[in-house]
Design an enzyme around this catalytic site. Structure first.
Site, PDB file in Angstrom:
ATOM      1  N   ASN A   9       0.877  -1.168   0.000  1.00 43.60           N
ATOM      2  CA  ASN A   9       0.000   0.000   0.000  1.00 43.60           C
ATOM      3  C   ASN A   9       0.915   1.219   0.000  1.00 43.60           C
ATOM      4  O   ASN A   9       1.513   1.545   1.019  1.00 43.60           O
ATOM      5  CB  ASN A   9      -0.890  -0.018   1.259  1.00 43.60           C
ATOM      6  CG  ASN A   9      -1.667   1.275   1.425  1.00 43.60           C
ATOM      7  OD1 ASN A   9      -1.800   2.058   0.487  1.00 43.60           O
ATOM      8  ND2 ASN A   9      -2.181   1.504   2.625  1.00 43.60           N
ATOM      9  N   HIS A  96      -9.482   1.532   4.781  1.00 46.15           N
ATOM     10  CA  HIS A  96      -8.204   1.711   5.484  1.00 46.15           C
ATOM     11  C   HIS A  96      -8.436   2.674   6.648  1.00 46.15           C
ATOM     12  O   HIS A  96      -9.209   3.624   6.539  1.00 46.15           O
ATOM     13  CB  HIS A  96      -7.142   2.263   4.525  1.00 46.15           C
ATOM     14  CG  HIS A  96      -5.772   2.211   5.114  1.00 46.15           C
ATOM     15  ND1 HIS A  96      -5.337   3.124   6.049  1.00 46.15           N
ATOM     16  CD2 HIS A  96      -4.750   1.336   4.935  1.00 46.15           C
ATOM     17  CE1 HIS A  96      -4.101   2.812   6.412  1.00 46.15           C
ATOM     18  NE2 HIS A  96      -3.724   1.734   5.755  1.00 46.15           N
ATOM     19  N   GLU A 168      -5.505  -4.720  10.529  1.00 50.66           N
ATOM     20  CA  GLU A 168      -4.478  -3.699  10.713  1.00 50.66           C
ATOM     21  C   GLU A 168      -4.716  -2.969  12.034  1.00 50.66           C
ATOM     22  O   GLU A 168      -5.511  -2.019  12.078  1.00 50.66           O
ATOM     23  CB  GLU A 168      -4.533  -2.688   9.566  1.00 50.66           C
ATOM     24  CG  GLU A 168      -4.271  -3.293   8.201  1.00 50.66           C
ATOM     25  CD  GLU A 168      -3.629  -2.281   7.260  1.00 50.66           C
ATOM     26  OE1 GLU A 168      -2.523  -2.577   6.801  1.00 50.66           O
ATOM     27  OE2 GLU A 168      -4.201  -1.221   7.026  1.00 50.66           O
TER      28      GLU A 168
HETATM   29  C1  PEP Z   1      -0.838   0.291   6.043  1.00 47.87           C
HETATM   30  O1  PEP Z   1      -1.074   1.460   6.237  1.00 47.87           O
HETATM   31  O2  PEP Z   1      -1.617  -0.406   5.358  1.00 47.87           O
HETATM   32  C2  PEP Z   1       0.348  -0.280   6.665  1.00 47.87           C
HETATM   33  C3  PEP Z   1       0.355  -1.543   6.936  1.00 47.87           C
HETATM   34  O3  PEP Z   1       1.385   0.579   6.916  1.00 47.87           O
HETATM   35  P1  PEP Z   1       2.818   0.240   7.579  1.00 47.87           P
HETATM   36  O4  PEP Z   1       3.278  -1.066   7.020  1.00 47.87           O
HETATM   37  O5  PEP Z   1       3.708   1.387   7.159  1.00 47.87           O
HETATM   38  O6  PEP Z   1       2.605   0.173   9.050  1.00 47.87           O
END
Ligand code: PEP
Length: 254
Positions: A9, A96, A168
């Protein structure tokens, strides 16, 4: 057997030169991984045509970081799933946490994005996850159930046959604080159990990715967990060697 998926992403990052260099460098990794793991990059909309030209004919798939709930019309600034399909997108990230937070997207609105993406041939990648405060208060699954239920109510449980879920934890995104493999596994398994309360077959087949400071060091132990089917990767997806190492971790655990 669920095939692992490693998805980048890029967020609001990239230049024409960096996109060209990054995609070119990833083609080999994606091609090598393809019998065992899928690899995709989700790019800012302005770069999607470029990614299509660079990745066409390879095993690297691509997608958008978001999409609208409409296919066309007077919706200034939005990107339609139909247009994204025309540029070869396979995936669209929806919900997200940065969009839920900065753009005040509710779970019901995210569910409409998921529906519009899916109805128009994209695979929605539904992001779910709790804030640090919610994690500390033990509310992780309350938050995630609400986010999943909005989609189940609008699209039905069977819709997850053609979707991906990304867990996440918001406190881990871009912070360098990765959830431990044990914490992440527990949440992934709880997500699967919640989906199984509607349809066990769908629950056993849906890919659930982990996202949140997933990097070359943390990916191997995360991907070794039985309910973690790959990663949604932000910062580390912008550097070809780091992202390639994460892809290799997925292949090793496939
Ligand atoms: C994201 O925002 O989808 C993400 C996983 O970011 P990071 O890997 O930078 O924590």
């Amino acid at each position: 057997m669920r095939k692992p998926l490693v998805m980048g992403n890029w967020k609001l990052n990239g230049t024409k030169d960096s996109v060209k260099a990054l995609v070119t460098a990833l083609l080999d990794s994606a091609n090598k991984a393809s019998p065992k793991a899928d690899v995709a990059v989700c790019a800012p909309a302005v770069f999607i045509g470029m990614v299509e030209n660079l990745a066409q004919g390879s095993s690297l798939k691509w997608g958008s970081e978001d999409c609208d709930i409409h296919t066309q019309g007077a919706y200034t600034g939005e990107n339609s799933p139909v247009m994204l399909r025309e540029f070869g997108c396979t995936y669209a990230i929806v919900g997200h946490s940065e969009r839920r937070d900065y753009h005040k997207e509710s779970s019901e609105y995210v569910a409409q994005k998921y529906k519009c993406a899916q109805e128009n041939g994209l695979i929605p990648v539904l992001c779910v996850g709790e804030s640090e405060k919610e994690f500390d208060e033990g509310k992780t699954m309350d938050v995630i159930r609400e986010e999943l239920k909005a989609v189940i109510d609008l699209c039905g449980i069977k819709s997850f046959e053609k979707a991906v879920i990304a867990y996440e934890p918001i406190w881990a995104i871009g912070t360098g604080k990765t959830a431990t493999p044990e914490i992440a596994q527990k949440v992934h398994s709880d997500i699967r159990a919640y989906l199984a309360s509607f349809d066990a077959d769908v629950a056993s087949k849906v890919q659930i990715l982990y996202g949140g400071s997933c990097n070359a060091k943390t990916a191997p132990a995360l991907f070794a967990q039985p309910d973690i089917d790959g990663g949604l990767v932000g910062g580390a997806s912008l550097k070809a060697p780091d992202f390639s190492a994460i892809i290799e971790a997925a292949v090793a655990n496939a």
